[in-house]
Write an enzyme that holds these catalytic residues in place. Structure first.
Site, mmCIF file in Angstrom:
data_model
loop_
_atom_site.group_PDB
_atom_site.id
_atom_site.type_symbol
_atom_site.label_atom_id
_atom_site.label_comp_id
_atom_site.label_asym_id
_atom_site.label_seq_id
_atom_site.Cartn_x
_atom_site.Cartn_y
_atom_site.Cartn_z
ATOM 1 N N ASP A 96 18.100 -11.505 8.870
ATOM 2 C CA ASP A 96 17.577 -11.690 7.277
ATOM 3 C C ASP A 96 18.718 -11.259 6.604
ATOM 4 O O ASP A 96 19.492 -10.522 7.059
ATOM 5 C CB ASP A 96 16.492 -10.438 7.172
ATOM 6 C CG ASP A 96 15.569 -10.760 6.089
ATOM 7 O OD1 ASP A 96 15.978 -11.552 5.071
ATOM 8 O OD2 ASP A 96 14.344 -10.465 6.088
ATOM 9 N N TRP A 97 18.660 -11.139 5.139
ATOM 10 C CA TRP A 97 20.058 -11.208 4.493
ATOM 11 C C TRP A 97 20.454 -9.752 4.449
ATOM 12 O O TRP A 97 19.577 -8.801 3.961
ATOM 13 C CB TRP A 97 19.594 -11.704 2.907
ATOM 14 C CG TRP A 97 20.077 -13.072 2.852
ATOM 15 C CD1 TRP A 97 21.093 -13.562 1.792
ATOM 16 C CD2 TRP A 97 19.829 -14.262 3.617
ATOM 17 N NE1 TRP A 97 21.265 -14.973 1.989
ATOM 18 C CE2 TRP A 97 20.501 -15.525 2.999
ATOM 19 C CE3 TRP A 97 19.116 -14.478 4.716
ATOM 20 C CZ2 TRP A 97 20.544 -16.686 3.539
ATOM 21 C CZ3 TRP A 97 19.125 -15.850 5.235
ATOM 22 C CH2 TRP A 97 19.639 -17.113 4.586
#
Length: 806
Positions: A229-230
């Protein structure tokens, strides 16, 4: 390895460079070897490709795309073919915008109704979620690009999501929180999986060998790519060892150097990196094939909009229809009331925000319909501010009408990525409006728009209740077609609606506020809990009304599955969702009273009868045995139930199933809550007996200096006056913005600053702040302000010199 011939030509530095992004949305390219960069875009219910400044919070507008209903909405259709159709249309639009990886669907379980991102997830049931997700994935990937199932795994709260440690027993992890992912991987054949931000039983998911290697790679035979995930990478080398190919977004080469140094010092061997490179190259080359030949660069906006409308129509749920107030009779004078009729609440907030190609307006659609509308009044302020004048005007209009169409629900600032809801109630100003309207006109049909369950102590004040969820850009027209009877509603709830929040199984354990969150309720989430513990609910899982009626009969059970007949006994054509539940009659191993193991949806004309078949599969009778560490079948008689909802069981039979002969996994005497299903308030001691180990301390150690994985919120305990002042400023800004009505901006402070761990400052700034600079910031936070400031300035100077020399 598939691409050994290419990998042998690559330098160590080139291989490492592929392991993190080139920028916010693109992977790195290596031109001399013909390796292009590929584009990843948000897209659970529509493409969010940002052409200008990139962000992960939905702040900057994206290119126009069809905004389909959200996953929470589509789940109410119980139609896997419809999910695949949405996927096909999403894939078409992704290709048109030259997107290689579409970041969706999201299939985390709805453990608690207050999770702020529930609108983006399908269900409280892993079987339903997994089957729908597999449909989406097949549709998206039919175009040659990749879906990306997320967030793997046990990511069920938004507060402190980047650092919270999820404590869950192995059986619950497998049966509830991983089964949906298992179906998505095995049946959907997803090419990409996104790891979650959170820790799982003491390790970040991205570094968790048990999760990423033993289960995902070895048990499920997954050979695709894992992307963080970012900003979700903690220890880049540990993530690589666990099999994480791609870290996003870019860290301007900082973590590439960590990988290079780990190989040079012998911490890992180069073949670990090579295997990751090989899998990433496969994703790059296979998703680029579609762009190496002529491809459709424009979409048919109108036809895609029509599909979004059809999806919404099949996903709307009729929850109440007292006196058959719906569909509206011809000639009935209608007053349209509610701010959401003027500006629809049609999608969530955060990384899934779509810039719609078209947006149907309810008032325009009413004007074009057969409804005799006598006027509109907003009735309430969108974001909760009280306004008696608006209530008075709405009541004056309602007095003149035969029926009131009341558009209510949750606003965009209440349901958002990065934040959990504070209560299950709709805003007080909307409740005040309903109370006032009820006094002047009791013929109220409420149109509810929100992405998750809400309390409804006001339900006796409405005669009709239509739940549209978040129905996308064409939702306004879809709702009206159901209201007028042009469409017979066929949606059924994919989550339970409790009477009050205190009744929910995780009430005492949601959210985790500091270090960890304990899943003490174990298997008993959603209907599994309410049915087993005997808790009354407002609307059960699988519930939904129709304008016609259906009769079930003639159940036959074999070792392969069930057959039964359904007859439309009403006078209107419609669709019915039949649900297969299975309950084990043995009490040797604790289980929910019943579990969904299959479903089917069929269309019937009035008087028509159809035979339905639902096959058993490898998940019908299995349970995860913590002693043998594998799936087993208990030898027992099983009740086979066919229902119109989890409570409305129409047909039953039993079947005896041979078991696998595994030893019993539990001593029932120490797990009385789990054997009874009454798990709303399990003691720590009993939860530890289930876990087989002590639970970690769930509160922060305030005596220790703050480190990389501590959050900005913990600055309130920092030794440095600078950090405490900064914390106070953040809290004041949040309070002030809320006070002046800027709730969305206030939410961004909580999402992007308050709950972020310090490492996120480096991981999410694209190399503007690196880890050595972060060390200096932490010195300042921990009481060494000037020493830390000098360190920050020195490391920044070093970084700039290196950048100039390249």
């Amino acid at each position: 390895m598939k691409y050994d011939h290419i990998i042998k030509q690559m330098t160590l530095e080139e291989k490492a460079s592929l392991m993190s992004g080139k920028d916010f949305w693109q992977t790195q390219d290596i031109e001399r070897l013909g390796i292009n960069n590929i584009f990843l875009a948000d897209g659970p219910h529509g493409i969010r490709k940002q052409a200008e400044a990139a962000d992960h919070l939905g702040l900057n507008e994206s290119l126009p795309a069809t905004c389909f209903p959200t996953a929470a909405t589509v789940a109410n259709s119980w139609n896997t073919a419809l999910g695949e159709k949405i996927g096909q249309y999403l894939g078409t639009e992704a290709v048109a915008q030259k997107v290689n990886v579409l970041l969706g669907p999201g299939i985390n379980m709805k453990r608690d109704p207050l999770c702020g991102r529930n609108f983006e997830y399908f269900s409280e049931d892993p079987y339903l979620a997994g089957k729908l997700a597999a449909g989406y994935i097949k549709g998206i990937q039919s175009h040659g690009i990749s879906a990306c199932v997320k967030h793997f795994a046990a990511n069920n709260q938004e507060e402190r999501r980047m650092s919270i440690d999820t404590i869950v027993d192995e059986r619950t992890l497998r049966e509830i929180y991983l089964t949906g992912f298992e179906i998505a991987v095995k049946e959907g054949q997803t090419k990409t999986v996104m790891s979650a931000y959170n820790m799982l039983n003491g390790e970040y998911t991205n570094e968790n060998i048990h999760l990423m290697q033993e289960i995902l790679r070895e048990e499920w035979d997954y050979d695709g790519v894992v992307v963080t995930d970012w900003g979700g990478s903690n220890d880049r080398v540990a993530g690589l060892i666990a099999g994480n190919e791609l870290e996003m977004p870019t860290t301007a080469g900082e973590t590439n150097q960590e990988i290079i140094q780990a190989i040079k010092t012998g911490k890992i061997t180069e073949d670990v990196l090579d295997r990751c490179v090989d899998r990433l190259l496969d994703l790059i080359f296979t998703t680029e094939e579609v762009y190496n030949k002529p491809y459709q660069k424009e979409i048919d906006v109108a036809s895609h909009h029509l599909v979004a409308q059809q999806v919404a129509e099949e996903s709307i749920v009729l929850l109440k229809n007292e006196g058959n107030i719906l569909p509206l009779k011809k000639g009935v004078k209608v007053a349209t009331i509610g701010e959401f009729a003027k500006e629809a609440r049609y999608q969530g907030a955060g990384s899934s925000i779509v810039n719609p190609t078209i947006l149907d307006n309810t008032l325009d659609c009413i004007a074009q319909s057969s409804i005799e509308n006598i006027g509109f009044e907003p009735g309430f302020e969108r974001y909760g501010k009280k306004n008696q004048k608006k209530i008075d005007k709405a009541c004056a209009l309602a007095k003149e009408a035969d029926v009131v169409l009341l558009y209510i629900g949750l606003d965009e600032a209440t349901e958002a990525e990065g934040l959990d809801r504070q209560s299950m109630r709709i805003p007080e100003n909307q409740r005040d409006l309903l109370d006032a309207l009820y006094k002047v006109n009791p013929n109220i049909v409420a149109i509810l728009s929100c992405g998750a369950a809400v309390e409804m102590p006001w339900i006796h004040k409405v005669k009709g209740l239509l739940h549209a969820y978040l129905s996308g850009q064409a939702g306004a027209k879809a709702i009206l077609r159901v209201v007028t009877g042009e469409v017979n509603p066929s949606g059924k709830l994919a989550e339970t609606y409790p009477i009050r929040y205190e009744d929910t199984p995780a009430y005492h354990q949601f959210p985790g506020k500091e270090v960890s969150v304990e899943y003490r309720e174990s298997l008993y989430i959603g209907y599994r809990y309410y049915d087993t513990a005997g808790i009354n609910v407002l609307f059960p899982f699988g519930y939904g009304l129709s304008y016609t009626s259906f009769q079930y009969s003639d159940l036959k059970v074999t070792k392969d599955g069930v057959t039964f007949t359904i007859t439309n006994t009403g006078n209107m054509a419609g669709m019915e969702v039949a649900q297969l539940y299975v309950g084990c009659q043995s009490k040797a191993i604790f289980r929910p009273k019943k579990e969904l193991k299959g479903f089917g949806k069929t269309f019937l004309n009035p008087g028509q009868t159809k035979t339905m078949t639902i096959a058993f599969d490898d998940k019908t009778f299995r349970y995860f045995n913590v002693k043998t560490n594998k799936w087993e079948i208990e030898q027992a008689s099983y009740e086979i139930m066919i229902g119109a909802s989890s409570e409305d069981i129409r047909l039953t039979n039993t079947i005896f199933i041979e078991g696998t002969g595994a030893p019993l996994p539990y001593e029932s005497g120490t797990l009385s809550s789990y054997y009874s299903g009454k798990v709303n308030n399990v003691s720590e001691e009993e939860f530890e007996d289930l876990l087989g180990r002590k639970v970690p301390v769930s509160t922060w150690d305030r005596s220790k200096p703050l480190g990389y994985n501590d959050t900005i919120a913990q600055c309130q305990y920092a030794k440095g006056a600078f950090a405490r002042f900064a914390f106070g400023l953040i809290v004041f800004s949040h309070w002030f913005l809320n006070k002046i009505g800027k709730r969305s901006t206030a939410n961004i402070i909580m999402m992007s600053i308050y709950h972020m761990p310090f490492r996120g400052v480096a991981r999410m700034t694209g190399g503007v702040v690196n880890m050595p600079m972060l060390d200096g910031i932490l010195m300042m936070v921990n009481g060494h302000f000037f020493k830390g400031l000098r360190h920050v300035l020195k490391e920044r100077s070093k970084m700039l010199k290196v950048a100039k020399s390249q």
